[in-house]
Design a protein around this motif. Sequence first.
Motif, PDB file in Angstrom:
ATOM      1  N   SER A  28       0.915   4.054  -2.904  1.00 22.57           N
ATOM      2  CA  SER A  28       0.572   5.450  -2.637  1.00 22.57           C
ATOM      3  C   SER A  28       1.565   6.428  -3.261  1.00 22.57           C
TER       4      SER A  28
ATOM      5  N   ASN B 138     -12.982   5.744   5.631  1.00 22.05           N
ATOM      6  CA  ASN B 138     -13.116   4.399   5.078  1.00 22.05           C
ATOM      7  C   ASN B 138     -13.980   4.396   3.826  1.00 22.05           C
TER       8      ASN B 138
ATOM      9  N   ALA C 221     -12.122   6.190   0.921  1.00 22.53           N
ATOM     10  CA  ALA C 221     -11.096   5.354   0.297  1.00 22.53           C
ATOM     11  C   ALA C 221     -11.726   4.248  -0.555  1.00 22.53           C
TER      12      ALA C 221
ATOM     13  N   THR D 235       0.833  -1.213   0.000  1.00 17.89           N
ATOM     14  CA  THR D 235       0.000   0.000   0.000  1.00 17.89           C
ATOM     15  C   THR D 235       0.861   1.255   0.000  1.00 17.89           C
TER      16      THR D 235
ATOM     17  N   VAL E 210      -4.685   7.819   0.897  1.00 21.80           N
ATOM     18  CA  VAL E 210      -5.710   8.083   1.911  1.00 21.80           C
ATOM     19  C   VAL E 210      -5.669   7.004   3.001  1.00 21.80           C
ATOM     20  N   LEU E 211      -5.473   5.762   2.597  1.00 21.63           N
ATOM     21  CA  LEU E 211      -5.410   4.682   3.579  1.00 21.63           C
ATOM     22  C   LEU E 211      -4.177   4.805   4.471  1.00 21.63           C
TER      23      LEU E 211
ATOM     24  N   ALA F 119      -6.114   6.476  -3.486  1.00 23.34           N
ATOM     25  CA  ALA F 119      -6.786   5.707  -2.438  1.00 23.34           C
ATOM     26  C   ALA F 119      -5.779   5.119  -1.458  1.00 23.34           C
TER      27      ALA F 119
ATOM     28  N   ALA G 292      -4.439  14.621  -1.411  1.00 27.91           N
ATOM     29  CA  ALA G 292      -5.423  14.236  -0.394  1.00 27.91           C
ATOM     30  C   ALA G 292      -5.536  15.307   0.690  1.00 27.91           C
TER      31      ALA G 292
ATOM     32  N   THR H 185     -11.279   3.731  -4.674  1.00 28.81           N
ATOM     33  CA  THR H 185     -10.759   2.466  -5.195  1.00 28.81           C
ATOM     34  C   THR H 185     -11.705   1.834  -6.205  1.00 28.81           C
TER      35      THR H 185
END
Length: 328
Positions: free
Chosen positions: A71, A285, A288, A67, A304-305, A301, A94, A292
């Motif tokens: 990103s 949540n 994101a 992830t 953001v996570l 996304a 973001a 996605t």
Amino acid sequence: MPATETAETRGVAADDRTAVDRTPHPAPSRAGRQRTFVQANRRLKWAMLAPAVLFVGLMIVFPLVFTLNLSLTDAFGAVNADSAHIGLRNFGDALGDTRRFWPAARRTLVFTVGAVALETVLGLALAMLMRKPFKGMRWVRTVLIIPLLATPVAIGILWLLILDPTNGIANHLLEAVGLPRQEFLGSVGQSLPTLMLIDVWQWTPMMTLLLLAGLTTLPEEPEEAALMDGANAWQRFRHVVLPMLGPTLATALVLRAVDALKTFDLLYATKGAGGGSDFEVETLNVYAYGLTFDYQEYGLAAAVLVLFTLFIIGVVVLLRRRGGRKNA
């Protein structure tokens, strides 16, 4: 003559070696045996734990690394499509999004703080009421855990039917007592508070059980001493029970806060993609998820996570520090 001497010499040497071999070796000391046992036990412990540690490490480390790497790219359309590394641009996009990201972060915080605060107060009150045995206590505990048996999606669908503005039983009950009908989940302004109350209804039993378990382990002597000194019920609770319950309360708060921060299925089941027509219940949540699967902006996304993960870690650290200061 020399041969005879040689044989005798050999015989004497053989006897000397036999005597040396028959000399008893000193037995290992008790401390040495204990040290050897501890070392063997330590190696066996790590050998038994290694497969589980390796599995958990792969299940946690690999998604995090993947992830984080995603990103830093401009991945769009497909995760395995060709993409270029663009550094921290996604994080800047973001954090600069005042239309979706920051409102979603605010809703996440409001939902978590509001729901967990109510669950803690109600859970502690119910735990105190059930601290002493009473007739029918087994049935009360059985009824109490019923909301925990259903999945959040099922809970969401159930409350959609109950709170339906036209045919829901909630509005019929309001009319029966002379109160005006409400939109509930159909209203932009009422959706988030309504979902907070639904979350409170479902998860207050868990807080009650955790705090009740902590209350049953507390010693009775300090409270009896306070009673002998003339302290009333509130004073005993405030100055005796609550400080002793501090570690359990802090642990329950952290567990529930992390779970509330990650709430997704209840929001998606009741309001759908985007958290409603005006993004009224869109948390990080849900935001994101939309990036996605609705917009295929995988790089953004993932950013953001990552930010959401850091946000959760920050909340946990803050709660632990506050809990540690209160317990000290």
